[in-house]
Enzyme design. Structure first.
Site, PDB file in Angstrom:
ATOM      1  CD  GLU A  71      -5.989   0.825   2.018  1.00 57.76           C
ATOM      2  OE1 GLU A  71      -5.748  -0.318   2.431  1.00 57.76           O
ATOM      3  OE2 GLU A  71      -6.828   1.060   1.129  1.00 57.76           O
ATOM      4  CB  SER A 110      -8.796  -1.591   4.146  1.00 57.95           C
ATOM      5  OG  SER A 110      -9.064  -2.905   3.739  1.00 57.95           O
ATOM      6  NE  ARG A 136      -4.055  -1.934   0.241  1.00 52.36           N
ATOM      7  CZ  ARG A 136      -4.041  -3.194  -0.158  1.00 52.36           C
ATOM      8  NH1 ARG A 136      -2.966  -3.694  -0.751  1.00 52.36           N
ATOM      9  NH2 ARG A 136      -5.099  -3.965   0.014  1.00 52.36           N
TER      10      ARG A 136
HETATM   11  P1  FAD Z   1      -8.861   8.582  -5.360  1.00 50.15           P
HETATM   12  O1  FAD Z   1      -9.472   8.395  -4.020  1.00 50.15           O
HETATM   13  O2  FAD Z   1      -9.570   9.452  -6.337  1.00 50.15           O
HETATM   14  O3  FAD Z   1      -7.368   9.129  -5.183  1.00 50.15           O
HETATM   15  C1  FAD Z   1      -6.482   8.458  -4.299  1.00 50.15           C
HETATM   16  C2  FAD Z   1      -5.223   9.324  -4.111  1.00 50.15           C
HETATM   17  O4  FAD Z   1      -4.502   9.411  -5.319  1.00 50.15           O
HETATM   18  C3  FAD Z   1      -5.523  10.760  -3.713  1.00 50.15           C
HETATM   19  O5  FAD Z   1      -4.541  11.174  -2.796  1.00 50.15           O
HETATM   20  C4  FAD Z   1      -5.424  11.536  -5.022  1.00 50.15           C
HETATM   21  O6  FAD Z   1      -5.056  12.886  -4.826  1.00 50.15           O
HETATM   22  C5  FAD Z   1      -4.343  10.765  -5.745  1.00 50.15           C
HETATM   23  N1  FAD Z   1      -4.515  10.741  -7.203  1.00 50.15           N
HETATM   24  C6  FAD Z   1      -5.572  10.224  -7.872  1.00 50.15           C
HETATM   25  N2  FAD Z   1      -5.352  10.283  -9.203  1.00 50.15           N
HETATM   26  C7  FAD Z   1      -4.145  10.876  -9.373  1.00 50.15           C
HETATM   27  C8  FAD Z   1      -3.373  11.209 -10.517  1.00 50.15           C
HETATM   28  N3  FAD Z   1      -3.790  10.953 -11.749  1.00 50.15           N
HETATM   29  N4  FAD Z   1      -2.175  11.784 -10.305  1.00 50.15           N
HETATM   30  C9  FAD Z   1      -1.706  12.041  -9.073  1.00 50.15           C
HETATM   31  N5  FAD Z   1      -2.404  11.752  -7.945  1.00 50.15           N
HETATM   32  C10 FAD Z   1      -3.613  11.180  -8.100  1.00 50.15           C
HETATM   33  N6  FAD Z   1      -7.623  -0.896  -2.458  1.00 50.15           N
HETATM   34  C11 FAD Z   1      -6.810  -1.958  -2.571  1.00 50.15           C
HETATM   35  O7  FAD Z   1      -5.585  -1.808  -2.708  1.00 50.15           O
HETATM   36  N7  FAD Z   1      -7.289  -3.229  -2.532  1.00 50.15           N
HETATM   37  C12 FAD Z   1      -8.603  -3.495  -2.390  1.00 50.15           C
HETATM   38  O8  FAD Z   1      -9.001  -4.656  -2.357  1.00 50.15           O
HETATM   39  C13 FAD Z   1      -9.493  -2.391  -2.260  1.00 50.15           C
HETATM   40  N8  FAD Z   1     -10.817  -2.597  -2.085  1.00 50.15           N
HETATM   41  C14 FAD Z   1     -11.651  -1.533  -1.961  1.00 50.15           C
HETATM   42  C15 FAD Z   1     -13.018  -1.781  -1.796  1.00 50.15           C
HETATM   43  C16 FAD Z   1     -13.917  -0.730  -1.686  1.00 50.15           C
HETATM   44  C17 FAD Z   1     -15.384  -1.014  -1.512  1.00 50.15           C
HETATM   45  C18 FAD Z   1     -13.436   0.615  -1.757  1.00 50.15           C
HETATM   46  C19 FAD Z   1     -14.406   1.761  -1.679  1.00 50.15           C
HETATM   47  C20 FAD Z   1     -12.088   0.870  -1.911  1.00 50.15           C
HETATM   48  C21 FAD Z   1     -11.171  -0.208  -2.007  1.00 50.15           C
HETATM   49  N9  FAD Z   1      -9.793  -0.009  -2.160  1.00 50.15           N
HETATM   50  C22 FAD Z   1      -8.956  -1.083  -2.309  1.00 50.15           C
HETATM   51  C23 FAD Z   1      -9.232   1.356  -2.201  1.00 50.15           C
HETATM   52  C24 FAD Z   1      -9.323   2.012  -3.598  1.00 50.15           C
HETATM   53  O9  FAD Z   1     -10.087   1.228  -4.458  1.00 50.15           O
HETATM   54  C25 FAD Z   1      -7.936   2.213  -4.208  1.00 50.15           C
HETATM   55  O10 FAD Z   1      -7.104   2.970  -3.360  1.00 50.15           O
HETATM   56  C26 FAD Z   1      -8.004   2.902  -5.583  1.00 50.15           C
HETATM   57  O11 FAD Z   1      -6.756   2.862  -6.210  1.00 50.15           O
HETATM   58  C27 FAD Z   1      -8.447   4.360  -5.461  1.00 50.15           C
HETATM   59  O12 FAD Z   1      -8.673   4.877  -6.763  1.00 50.15           O
HETATM   60  P2  FAD Z   1      -9.446   6.235  -6.955  1.00 50.15           P
HETATM   61  O13 FAD Z   1      -9.327   6.648  -8.372  1.00 50.15           O
HETATM   62  O14 FAD Z   1     -10.824   6.150  -6.441  1.00 50.15           O
HETATM   63  O15 FAD Z   1      -8.553   7.187  -6.020  1.00 50.15           O
HETATM   64  N1  EPU Z   2     -10.825 -11.016  10.479  1.00 47.79           N
HETATM   65  C1  EPU Z   2     -11.344 -11.035  11.760  1.00 47.79           C
HETATM   66  N2  EPU Z   2     -12.666 -10.665  11.918  1.00 47.79           N
HETATM   67  C2  EPU Z   2     -13.461 -10.334  10.853  1.00 47.79           C
HETATM   68  C3  EPU Z   2     -12.910 -10.301   9.548  1.00 47.79           C
HETATM   69  C4  EPU Z   2     -11.577 -10.660   9.377  1.00 47.79           C
HETATM   70  O1  EPU Z   2     -10.671 -11.353  12.726  1.00 47.79           O
HETATM   71  O2  EPU Z   2     -14.635 -10.021  11.068  1.00 47.79           O
HETATM   72  C5  EPU Z   2      -9.405 -11.412  10.286  1.00 47.79           C
HETATM   73  C6  EPU Z   2      -9.307 -12.895   9.921  1.00 47.79           C
HETATM   74  O3  EPU Z   2      -8.158 -13.416  10.597  1.00 47.79           O
HETATM   75  C7  EPU Z   2      -9.043 -12.848   8.424  1.00 47.79           C
HETATM   76  C8  EPU Z   2      -8.187 -11.605   8.331  1.00 47.79           C
HETATM   77  O4  EPU Z   2      -8.806 -10.682   9.242  1.00 47.79           O
HETATM   78  O5  EPU Z   2      -8.346 -13.970   7.970  1.00 47.79           O
HETATM   79  C9  EPU Z   2      -8.035 -11.007   6.950  1.00 47.79           C
HETATM   80  O6  EPU Z   2      -9.299 -10.652   6.415  1.00 47.79           O
HETATM   81  P1  EPU Z   2      -9.506 -10.488   4.818  1.00 47.79           P
HETATM   82  O7  EPU Z   2      -9.082 -11.715   4.109  1.00 47.79           O
HETATM   83  O8  EPU Z   2     -10.885  -9.977   4.605  1.00 47.79           O
HETATM   84  O9  EPU Z   2      -8.465  -9.395   4.385  1.00 47.79           O
HETATM   85  P2  EPU Z   2      -7.911  -8.074   5.056  1.00 47.79           P
HETATM   86  O10 EPU Z   2      -6.505  -8.293   5.462  1.00 47.79           O
HETATM   87  O11 EPU Z   2      -8.842  -7.547   6.086  1.00 47.79           O
HETATM   88  C10 EPU Z   2      -6.875  -7.137   2.864  1.00 47.79           C
HETATM   89  C11 EPU Z   2      -6.848  -5.815   2.156  1.00 47.79           C
HETATM   90  C12 EPU Z   2      -8.075  -5.664   1.284  1.00 47.79           C
HETATM   91  C13 EPU Z   2      -8.097  -6.795   0.264  1.00 47.79           C
HETATM   92  C14 EPU Z   2      -8.147  -8.121   1.022  1.00 47.79           C
HETATM   93  C15 EPU Z   2      -8.083  -9.316   0.091  1.00 47.79           C
HETATM   94  C16 EPU Z   2      -5.581  -4.269   3.512  1.00 47.79           C
HETATM   95  C17 EPU Z   2      -5.596  -3.090   4.430  1.00 47.79           C
HETATM   96  N3  EPU Z   2      -6.768  -4.724   3.120  1.00 47.79           N
HETATM   97  O12 EPU Z   2      -7.963  -7.093   3.777  1.00 47.79           O
HETATM   98  O13 EPU Z   2      -7.952  -4.425   0.581  1.00 47.79           O
HETATM   99  O14 EPU Z   2      -9.212  -6.691  -0.579  1.00 47.79           O
HETATM  100  O15 EPU Z   2      -7.011  -8.195   1.925  1.00 47.79           O
HETATM  101  O16 EPU Z   2      -6.785  -9.443  -0.409  1.00 47.79           O
HETATM  102  O17 EPU Z   2      -4.498  -4.749   3.161  1.00 47.79           O
HETATM  103  C18 EPU Z   2      -8.406  -2.107   0.705  1.00 47.79           C
HETATM  104  O18 EPU Z   2      -7.176  -1.941   0.674  1.00 47.79           O
HETATM  105  O19 EPU Z   2      -9.220  -1.144   0.728  1.00 47.79           O
HETATM  106  C19 EPU Z   2      -8.931  -3.467   0.730  1.00 47.79           C
HETATM  107  C20 EPU Z   2     -10.231  -3.753   0.822  1.00 47.79           C
END
Ligand code: FAD
Ligand code: EPU
Length: 330
Positions: A318, A222, A154
């Site tokens: 994050e 997250s 991240r």
């Molecule tokens: P924004 O929120 O629009 O921007 C993010 C940052 O980047 C800001 O600081 C912005 O100023 C900067 N920025 C954006 N575009 C540019 C550009 N072109 N040039 C310079 N700076 C820029 N993330 C994960 O890693 N794994 C996941 O599994 C995951 N699951 C998610 C699930 C949900 C339901 C949600 C809501 C979010 C999740 N995220 C996850 C976080 C998110 O999807 C990512 O961080 C994604 O890359 C954000 O993209 P965005 O365009 O919406 O960013």
């Molecule tokens: N857990 C609990 N209680 C719960 C849920 C989860 O204790 O209610 C514990 C369990 O031990 C489980 C562990 O948390 O095994 C991990 O949970 P999960 O597999 O859902 O993944 P995570 O570590 O919580 C990360 C990323 C997600 C990404 C998933 C899948 C971060 C901060 N988050 O979540 O990314 O989608 O793994 O790879 O690294 C995001 O970055 O926004 C995001 C959603």
């Protein structure tokens, strides 16, 4: 003043002084210079506007996907404003495999290298060859190769030394034609005879089951990163909590799921004002409707304090919180 409520996935009520869109590199640069106090926004899924922003929000909508094929790989040059999940879906439909583990991550392609998006065993850094950007100070286009992006969990140079200094305009990807599917993470292990399509389907199924839909309950995924602690700190934690889940990472460090820490601290389902700690994934804070930025800050700080007091582990947000003057630290 234009509302930002529909421009960030947490959907808090907040306004900006101006809201402008750019579709190409020259207009991106000229808007950044016209509004020295600005915030670049992709799709707002990692940004939470906790109060009115005293500047211009600039929406990146640079589109276009250029494809080049060699015997061994497909290379893609993608505009920063393309939607990430659409890119993954398009790639799969064309038979270009690898990115299916990253299906359904919200947001724009341009934001993907910034926090090095990751899920289900892969990170976008695994596919990025280079990132094209414009430097605000000079107006010059620069290209950083994968190593120069300093990708980490991240993390990247765009969140560190280059924070606020560049506009990402295009991202270049390489998808090798010989590729082994990655089913090492959690639920994917159970797939029988996995294919890229079945991984894509399963990732989408699991994500829909665990994570709230931002259009139903505003959220930014997250809220905190999973903390990475030293082996020594981990031994002390494990002595007190033998059941603590953990994963070894680089440099003998250990990653702990923040969801577990928050769950054990009793926050699952807890609410402050109109912000709630999600019931199936406590790492996600949700907007129950009409939540305020102070509800978000109060609950997030309370979780951080409680986890620190109980486990001696520091949680780090994050998400990017944006206040009146720009990025805010908790
Ligand atoms: P924004 O929120 O629009 O921007 C993010 C940052 O980047 C800001 O600081 C912005 O100023 C900067 N920025 C954006 N575009 C540019 C550009 N072109 N040039 C310079 N700076 C820029 N993330 C994960 O890693 N794994 C996941 O599994 C995951 N699951 C998610 C699930 C949900 C339901 C949600 C809501 C979010 C999740 N995220 C996850 C976080 C998110 O999807 C990512 O961080 C994604 O890359 C954000 O993209 P965005 O365009 O919406 O960013
Ligand atoms: N857990 C609990 N209680 C719960 C849920 C989860 O204790 O209610 C514990 C369990 O031990 C489980 C562990 O948390 O095994 C991990 O949970 P999960 O597999 O859902 O993944 P995570 O570590 O919580 C990360 C990323 C997600 C990404 C998933 C899948 C971060 C901060 N988050 O979540 O990314 O989608 O793994 O790879 O690294 C995001 O970055 O926004 C995001 C959603």
């Amino acid at each position: 003043m234009p509302s930002l409520q529909n421009y960030h996935s947490f959907h808090l009520q907040a306004e900006a002084q101006q809201l402008e869109t750019f579709h190409d590199v020259p207009s991106a640069l000229s808007l950044c210079r016209q509004y020295p106090q600005h915030y670049l926004l992709g799709e707002g899924s990692n940004t939470v506007f906790i109060e009115n922003y005293d500047g211009a929000v600039l929406l990146n909508r640079i589109t276009g996907i250029e494809v080049s094929n060699s015997d061994t790989a497909v290379s893609l040059r993608v505009g920063a404003g393309e939607n990430w999940h659409n890119l993954v879906t398009t790639a799969l439909a064309q038979g270009w495999h690898g990115m299916e583990n990253l299906a359904l991550i919200p947001g724009a392609v341009g934001a993907s290298p910034i926090q090095n998006i990751g899920a289900y065993g892969l990170e976008v850094a695994d596919f990025i060859t280079s990132v094209e950007m414009v430097e605000l100070a000079t107006g010059l286009t620069q290209v950083l190769n994968n190593a120069e992006c300093q990708f980490g969990y991240r993390d990247s140079i765009f969140k560190q030394a280059l924070l606020g200094k560049v506009i990402i305009t295009h991202v270049n990807f390489c998808l090798p034609k010989t590729y082994s599917l990655n089913t090492r993470y959690g639920e994917l292990k159970a797939l029988e005879n996995p294919t890229a399509q079945s991984i894509y389907n399963e990732v989408i199924r699991v994500r829909r089951a665990k994570l709230p839909d931002p259009d139903v309950a505003g959220n930014a995924g997250s809220f905190f990163k999973n903390p990475v602690i030293s082996a020594t700190a981990f031994s002390k934690l494990q002595a007190r909590y033998p059941e603590v889940p953990h994963y070894p990472v680089a440099d003998d460090n250990v990653k702990i799921p923040a969801a577990w820490l928050i769950d054990q601290a009793g926050y699952k389902g807890k609410q402050v004002g109109k912000v709630k700690c999600h019931i199936t994934q406590p790492l996600v804070l949700t907007n129950l409707g009409q939540a305020t930025g102070s509800d978000v800050v109060l609950l997030a700080r309370e979780i951080m304090d409680t986890v620190n007091t109980r486990f001696n582990v520091a949680l780090e947000p994050e998400v990017r919180l944006v206040g009146k003057e720009g990025l805010v630290n908790l």
